[in-house]
Design a protein around this motif. Structure first.
Motif, mmCIF file in Angstrom:
data_model
loop_
_atom_site.group_PDB
_atom_site.id
_atom_site.type_symbol
_atom_site.label_atom_id
_atom_site.label_comp_id
_atom_site.label_asym_id
_atom_site.label_seq_id
_atom_site.Cartn_x
_atom_site.Cartn_y
_atom_site.Cartn_z
ATOM 1 N N LYS A 261 -37.470 -41.400 -0.942
ATOM 2 C CA LYS A 261 -38.742 -40.684 -0.900
ATOM 3 C C LYS A 261 -39.953 -41.606 -0.979
ATOM 4 O O LYS A 261 -41.085 -41.143 -1.045
ATOM 5 C CB LYS A 261 -38.801 -39.644 -2.025
ATOM 6 C CG LYS A 261 -37.836 -38.482 -1.819
ATOM 7 C CD LYS A 261 -38.017 -37.425 -2.907
ATOM 8 C CE LYS A 261 -37.096 -36.230 -2.664
ATOM 9 N NZ LYS A 261 -37.265 -35.192 -3.712
ATOM 10 N N THR A 262 -39.703 -42.916 -1.000
ATOM 11 C CA THR A 262 -40.799 -43.891 -0.999
ATOM 12 C C THR A 262 -40.977 -44.436 0.410
ATOM 13 O O THR A 262 -40.013 -44.806 1.075
ATOM 14 C CB THR A 262 -40.512 -45.036 -1.976
ATOM 15 O OG1 THR A 262 -40.420 -44.510 -3.302
ATOM 16 C CG2 THR A 262 -41.616 -46.073 -1.940
ATOM 17 N N LEU A 263 -42.216 -44.460 0.851
ATOM 18 C CA LEU A 263 -42.547 -44.990 2.170
ATOM 19 C C LEU A 263 -43.237 -46.336 1.984
ATOM 20 O O LEU A 263 -44.207 -46.442 1.236
ATOM 21 C CB LEU A 263 -43.477 -44.016 2.897
ATOM 22 C CG LEU A 263 -43.724 -44.234 4.396
ATOM 23 C CD1 LEU A 263 -42.443 -44.068 5.193
ATOM 24 C CD2 LEU A 263 -44.786 -43.253 4.897
ATOM 25 N N ILE A 264 -42.710 -47.365 2.636
ATOM 26 C CA ILE A 264 -43.347 -48.685 2.615
ATOM 27 C C ILE A 264 -44.060 -48.873 3.948
ATOM 28 O O ILE A 264 -43.548 -48.471 5.005
ATOM 29 C CB ILE A 264 -42.305 -49.799 2.366
ATOM 30 C CG1 ILE A 264 -42.993 -51.155 2.151
ATOM 31 C CG2 ILE A 264 -41.276 -49.868 3.482
ATOM 32 C CD1 ILE A 264 -42.036 -52.261 1.687
ATOM 33 N N VAL A 265 -45.259 -49.454 3.896
ATOM 34 C CA VAL A 265 -46.060 -49.671 5.104
ATOM 35 C C VAL A 265 -46.574 -51.107 5.102
ATOM 36 O O VAL A 265 -47.214 -51.548 4.146
ATOM 37 C CB VAL A 265 -47.263 -48.704 5.187
ATOM 38 C CG1 VAL A 265 -47.938 -48.819 6.556
ATOM 39 C CG2 VAL A 265 -46.841 -47.261 4.921
ATOM 40 N N THR A 266 -46.300 -51.836 6.162
ATOM 41 C CA THR A 266 -46.839 -53.186 6.350
ATOM 42 C C THR A 266 -48.133 -53.111 7.161
ATOM 43 O O THR A 266 -48.448 -52.084 7.770
ATOM 44 C CB THR A 266 -45.832 -54.082 7.067
ATOM 45 O OG1 THR A 266 -45.421 -53.437 8.294
ATOM 46 C CG2 THR A 266 -44.605 -54.347 6.209
ATOM 47 N N SER A 267 -48.871 -54.229 7.180
ATOM 48 C CA SER A 267 -50.132 -54.235 7.924
ATOM 49 C C SER A 267 -50.429 -55.626 8.467
ATOM 50 O O SER A 267 -49.756 -56.605 8.135
ATOM 51 C CB SER A 267 -51.286 -53.748 7.037
ATOM 52 O OG SER A 267 -51.587 -54.695 6.027
ATOM 53 N N ILE A 268 -51.454 -55.683 9.289
ATOM 54 C CA ILE A 268 -51.872 -56.889 9.991
ATOM 55 C C ILE A 268 -53.316 -57.191 9.615
ATOM 56 O O ILE A 268 -54.146 -56.280 9.508
ATOM 57 C CB ILE A 268 -51.755 -56.688 11.521
ATOM 58 C CG1 ILE A 268 -50.310 -56.370 11.910
ATOM 59 C CG2 ILE A 268 -52.274 -57.903 12.281
ATOM 60 C CD1 ILE A 268 -50.152 -55.897 13.351
ATOM 61 N N VAL A 269 -53.633 -58.449 9.414
ATOM 62 C CA VAL A 269 -55.020 -58.855 9.156
ATOM 63 C C VAL A 269 -55.856 -58.579 10.405
ATOM 64 O O VAL A 269 -55.516 -59.021 11.504
ATOM 65 C CB VAL A 269 -55.086 -60.340 8.772
ATOM 66 C CG1 VAL A 269 -56.534 -60.819 8.734
ATOM 67 C CG2 VAL A 269 -54.422 -60.570 7.418
ATOM 68 N N SER A 270 -56.948 -57.859 10.234
ATOM 69 C CA SER A 270 -57.796 -57.513 11.381
ATOM 70 C C SER A 270 -58.913 -58.522 11.610
ATOM 71 O O SER A 270 -59.442 -58.619 12.723
ATOM 72 C CB SER A 270 -58.422 -56.132 11.172
ATOM 73 O OG SER A 270 -59.395 -56.173 10.132
ATOM 74 N N GLY A 271 -59.316 -59.235 10.552
ATOM 75 C CA GLY A 271 -60.435 -60.159 10.658
ATOM 76 C C GLY A 271 -61.784 -59.500 10.507
ATOM 77 O O GLY A 271 -62.822 -60.178 10.559
#
Length: 299
Positions: A261-271
């Motif tokens: 029931k846990t959602l992990i989300v990665t991301s990208i540096v936008s600058g």
């Protein structure tokens, strides 16, 4: 959901965070930072550690036989991680499983995930997205090794996931020239997709459809890159929920934890200045629905 709590994983900021995967056997999360050539892990005790790969690693999944399978810069590889807890940044041993003939200069693998039967899928892309080259291909790795291209003409392959019964495969192209999510009929016995059709067009919503995952209700959660949110689509392709995130460029998500029931989300540096604090962060949240356990790679 108003007041949804978002937990940031401390000490982690990725240039291009991607490919979160839950390893149920190890009770640990894995993800990658593509340009940093880094594989990360968060264990059940809340400890993080990382390993340095010999080349860019774009996607990973646990293997039933131990270790990981990865789509990397020059092919698909079996990955073994140095296991000493005394080493903060351990080494990685890789064994080539297959290199597509179509993987030319300036290309690499991108998004990847296992189907419900444990076959590993990943696609390729031309790394300079500004060039607008639709030369990416989608491949399958199974008992027969690396397949020939199965889907062609992709700018930036993304969004792989499968319905709960495994009979629908989802695939997206997150390039600005596309912004489409497709659904396919999927033969679970042979691993062959067919009857490709548009499932969602993010030009009608917001952002670009980056990585994604399907929950236990069969709904498709898409990371809306550049729009700073998650979009959930019903199996009929209707948008029924949006969760705003603290960064602009979410890249991929998956469910895990002991109760899924846990959602992990990665991301990208936008600058962008407004994204300086959170861009590249990896976060955990509890959206009130249950996910599905991804099958470990069986091959």
């Amino acid at each position: 959901m108003a007041g949804l709590s978002i937990e940031r994983i401390a000490g982690v900021q990725c240039a291009t965070g991607e490919s979160p995967a839950w390893d149920a056997a190890a009770r640990a999360w894995y993800w990658v930072d593509i340009p940093a050539r880094c594989i990360w892990r968060l264990d059940a005790a809340g400890r993080t550690r990382s390993w340095q790969a010999p080349e860019m690693v774009a996607c990973v999944a646990p293997r039933a036989r131990g270790g990981l399978i990865a789509g990397m810069e020059t092919g698909m590889f079996k990955v073994e991680l140095e296991s000493s807890d005394l080493i903060d940044n351990g080494s990685v041993a890789v064994t080539l499983l297959g290199k597509p003939a179509e993987l030319g200069a300036g290309m690499r693998f991108n998004d990847g995930r296992t189907d419900r039967q444990g076959r590993f899928w990943s696609g390729t892309m031309f790394m300079d997205m500004s060039a607008g080259k639709d030369i990416g291909q989608l491949y399958r790795y199974d008992a027969n090794g690396l397949s020939a291209p199965i889907v062609s003409g992709l700018f930036t392959q993304n969004g792989l996931s499968w319905s709960p019964d495994g009979r629908t495969m989802y695939l997206s192209d997150s390039h600005p020239n596309s912004r489409l999510v497709w659904a396919f009929d999927y033969d679970v016995a042979t691993g062959v997709p067919s009857n490709r059709r548009v499932f969602a067009n993010l030009a009608e919503h917001v952002g670009r459809p980056d990585g994604a995952v399907v929950d236990a209700d069969g709904c498709y959660w898409s990371c809306a890159n550049d729009a700073g949110c998650l979009l959930r689509f019903t199996p009929e392709g209707k948008l029924d929920r949006r969760i705003d995130l603290p960064f602009l460029k979410p890249s991929m998500c998956t469910f895990g934890g002991d109760d899924l029931k846990t959602l992990i989300v990665t991301s990208i540096v936008s600058g962008k200045p407004e994204d300086a604090e959170w861009g590249g962060a990896v976060v955990l949240l509890r959206p009130g629905v249950q996910g599905l356990a991804d099958a470990p790679c069986a091959f």
